[in-house]
Design a protein around this motif. Structure first.
Motif, mmCIF file in Angstrom:
data_model
loop_
_atom_site.group_PDB
_atom_site.id
_atom_site.type_symbol
_atom_site.label_atom_id
_atom_site.label_comp_id
_atom_site.label_asym_id
_atom_site.label_seq_id
_atom_site.Cartn_x
_atom_site.Cartn_y
_atom_site.Cartn_z
ATOM 1 N N HIS A 1 -14.986 -12.717 -0.048
ATOM 2 C CA HIS A 1 -13.740 -12.229 0.553
ATOM 3 C C HIS A 1 -13.554 -12.835 1.931
ATOM 4 N N ASP A 2 -12.308 -13.013 2.335
ATOM 5 C CA ASP A 2 -12.051 -13.712 3.605
ATOM 6 C C ASP A 2 -12.582 -12.964 4.821
ATOM 7 N N ARG A 3 -12.746 -11.634 4.756
ATOM 8 C CA ARG A 3 -13.293 -10.883 5.883
ATOM 9 C C ARG A 3 -14.670 -10.308 5.608
ATOM 10 N N ALA A 4 -14.958 -9.943 4.369
ATOM 11 C CA ALA A 4 -16.240 -9.326 4.026
ATOM 12 C C ALA A 4 -17.281 -10.340 3.571
ATOM 13 N N GLY A 5 -16.871 -11.569 3.289
ATOM 14 C CA GLY A 5 -17.813 -12.555 2.776
ATOM 15 C C GLY A 5 -18.382 -12.115 1.440
ATOM 16 N N LEU A 6 -19.679 -12.345 1.246
ATOM 17 C CA LEU A 6 -20.343 -11.966 0.002
ATOM 18 C C LEU A 6 -20.773 -10.499 -0.012
ATOM 19 N N PHE A 7 -20.477 -9.775 1.060
ATOM 20 C CA PHE A 7 -20.733 -8.341 1.082
ATOM 21 C C PHE A 7 -19.515 -7.537 0.618
ATOM 22 N N VAL A 8 -18.560 -8.193 0.011
ATOM 23 C CA VAL A 8 -17.380 -7.477 -0.447
ATOM 24 C C VAL A 8 -17.760 -6.457 -1.524
ATOM 25 N N SER A 9 -17.136 -5.303 -1.445
ATOM 26 C CA SER A 9 -17.376 -4.220 -2.407
ATOM 27 C C SER A 9 -16.037 -3.590 -2.739
ATOM 28 N N ILE A 10 -15.678 -3.589 -4.002
ATOM 29 C CA ILE A 10 -14.416 -2.986 -4.426
ATOM 30 C C ILE A 10 -14.689 -1.565 -4.895
ATOM 31 N N ARG A 11 -14.119 -0.600 -4.196
ATOM 32 C CA ARG A 11 -14.353 0.802 -4.533
ATOM 33 C C ARG A 11 -13.285 1.354 -5.472
ATOM 34 N N GLY A 12 -12.156 0.687 -5.547
ATOM 35 C CA GLY A 12 -11.103 1.170 -6.424
ATOM 36 C C GLY A 12 -9.819 0.427 -6.135
ATOM 37 N N ALA A 13 -8.743 0.859 -6.774
ATOM 38 C CA ALA A 13 -7.439 0.225 -6.594
ATOM 39 C C ALA A 13 -6.354 1.280 -6.646
ATOM 40 N N LEU A 14 -5.268 0.987 -5.950
ATOM 41 C CA LEU A 14 -4.058 1.796 -6.025
ATOM 42 C C LEU A 14 -3.007 1.011 -6.801
ATOM 43 N N ALA A 15 -2.541 1.572 -7.902
ATOM 44 C CA ALA A 15 -1.432 0.989 -8.648
ATOM 45 C C ALA A 15 -0.174 1.734 -8.226
ATOM 46 N N LEU A 16 0.733 1.021 -7.561
ATOM 47 C CA LEU A 16 1.915 1.649 -6.985
ATOM 48 C C LEU A 16 3.158 1.301 -7.795
ATOM 49 N N PRO A 17 4.061 2.266 -7.977
ATOM 50 C CA PRO A 17 5.266 2.016 -8.766
ATOM 51 C C PRO A 17 6.383 1.350 -7.967
ATOM 52 N N VAL A 18 6.095 0.916 -6.741
ATOM 53 C CA VAL A 18 7.097 0.277 -5.881
ATOM 54 C C VAL A 18 6.571 -1.084 -5.419
ATOM 55 N N HIS A 19 7.490 -1.979 -5.092
ATOM 56 C CA HIS A 19 7.133 -3.306 -4.600
ATOM 57 C C HIS A 19 6.847 -3.209 -3.108
ATOM 58 N N ILE A 20 5.632 -3.625 -2.712
ATOM 59 C CA ILE A 20 5.234 -3.665 -1.301
ATOM 60 C C ILE A 20 5.066 -5.125 -0.905
ATOM 61 N N ASP A 21 5.731 -5.546 0.158
ATOM 62 C CA ASP A 21 5.537 -6.905 0.642
ATOM 63 C C ASP A 21 4.106 -7.072 1.149
ATOM 64 N N LEU A 22 3.460 -8.156 0.733
ATOM 65 C CA LEU A 22 2.055 -8.379 1.062
ATOM 66 C C LEU A 22 1.908 -9.551 2.030
ATOM 67 N N PRO A 23 0.903 -9.505 2.920
ATOM 68 C CA PRO A 23 0.665 -10.642 3.812
ATOM 69 C C PRO A 23 0.277 -11.886 3.016
ATOM 70 N N THR A 24 0.598 -13.050 3.566
ATOM 71 C CA THR A 24 0.193 -14.305 2.940
ATOM 72 C C THR A 24 -1.323 -14.443 3.038
ATOM 73 N N PRO A 25 -2.021 -14.650 1.925
ATOM 74 C CA PRO A 25 -3.482 -14.769 1.996
ATOM 75 C C PRO A 25 -3.905 -16.076 2.657
ATOM 76 N N PRO A 26 -5.074 -16.081 3.294
ATOM 77 C CA PRO A 26 -5.583 -17.322 3.899
ATOM 78 C C PRO A 26 -6.109 -18.266 2.827
ATOM 79 N N ASP A 27 -6.420 -19.495 3.258
ATOM 80 C CA ASP A 27 -7.053 -20.440 2.333
ATOM 81 C C ASP A 27 -8.423 -19.925 1.918
ATOM 82 N N ALA A 28 -8.868 -20.314 0.734
ATOM 83 C CA ALA A 28 -10.194 -19.924 0.251
ATOM 84 C C ALA A 28 -11.260 -20.397 1.232
ATOM 85 N N LEU A 29 -12.056 -19.458 1.760
ATOM 86 C CA LEU A 29 -12.957 -19.808 2.862
ATOM 87 C C LEU A 29 -14.066 -20.763 2.450
#
Length: 217
Positions: free
Chosen positions: A115-143
């Motif tokens: 992950h761009d901020r967590a590196g190889l210590f990234v841990s996914i605890r869950g996800a939110l599936a939202l019924p509305v469109h949220i504008d998302l930040p542009t992701p950085p280049d693959a580190l």
């Protein structure tokens, strides 16, 4: 409700948004979802916070998963979303694929997600599936594209991570015997070698917990 609003709400729960994407109309497992946000621990505050929570004090199994289900599930209910988890299967939801679709997580040279901020210590605890469109930040280049040394490939003392496969048996044999580089107490040496992981702030006690879970029968 904006991305910034959601990020502040995540931080108030000792979570952070790892990334997100806008599903296609026919995406399996994501019907009626206009925005999917992946959530991870807010480091380094997450681990001490968990220890003070009911799941961290009751001595019952799976405190991290139980805390994640309670906190993310409760948040989803508050905002008319749906909580999804990488645990609790089978069947298992395609979190690896979802992670790569965010543009902020990629397979590393050792094939683990990075992950761009967590590196190889990234841990996914869950996800939110939202019924509305949220504008998302542009992701950085693959580190990893700019990581010329790729120290994760050579950090494992028994070469269990070749970049082609993960020799789980060799890894477990090492960490349950000599453990020459303190993987059990500080976390996987290859994960620690990532330059981004080194600046992430994840506490060794949290890594030690996950390593104990890894070798548990």
């Amino acid at each position: 409700m904006t991305y910034d609003d959601l990020e502040q709400a995540a931080l108030a729960r000792q979570l952070t948004i790892l990334g997100g994407f806008h599903p296609d109309a026919d995406d399996p497992d994501l019907s009626n979802c206009k925005t999917l946000l992946l959530l991870g621990p807010n480091e380094p505050a997450f681990w001490p916070h968990l220890q003070s929570e009911p799941e961290g004090r009751d001595g019952l199994p799976d405190p991290v998963d139980r805390w994640s289900a309670r906190v993310i599930g409760g948040w989803a209910d508050e905002i008319q979303g749906t909580a999804l988890y990488p645990f609790g299967g089978p069947p298992h939801l395609p979190f690896f694929e979802w992670a790569t679709r965010t543009g902020r997580l990629h397979p590393s040279p050792i094939l683990f997600l990075v992950h761009d901020r967590a590196g190889l210590f990234v841990s996914i605890r869950g996800a939110l599936a939202l019924p509305v469109h949220i504008d998302l930040p542009t992701p950085p280049d693959a580190l990893c594209l700019t990581c010329t040394d790729q120290p994760c490939l050579s950090a494992c003392p028994v070469s269990a991570l070749s970049g082609r496969e993960y020799d789980v048996a060799r890894c477990k044999s090492h960490i349950t015997t000599e453990d020459s580089v303190a993987c059990m107490t500080s976390g996987c040496a290859a994960r620690r070698a990532c330059p981004v992981s080194r600046s992430f702030g994840r506490l060794p006690a949290q890594s030690a917990y996950h390593m104990q879970r890894f070798i548990a029968p």
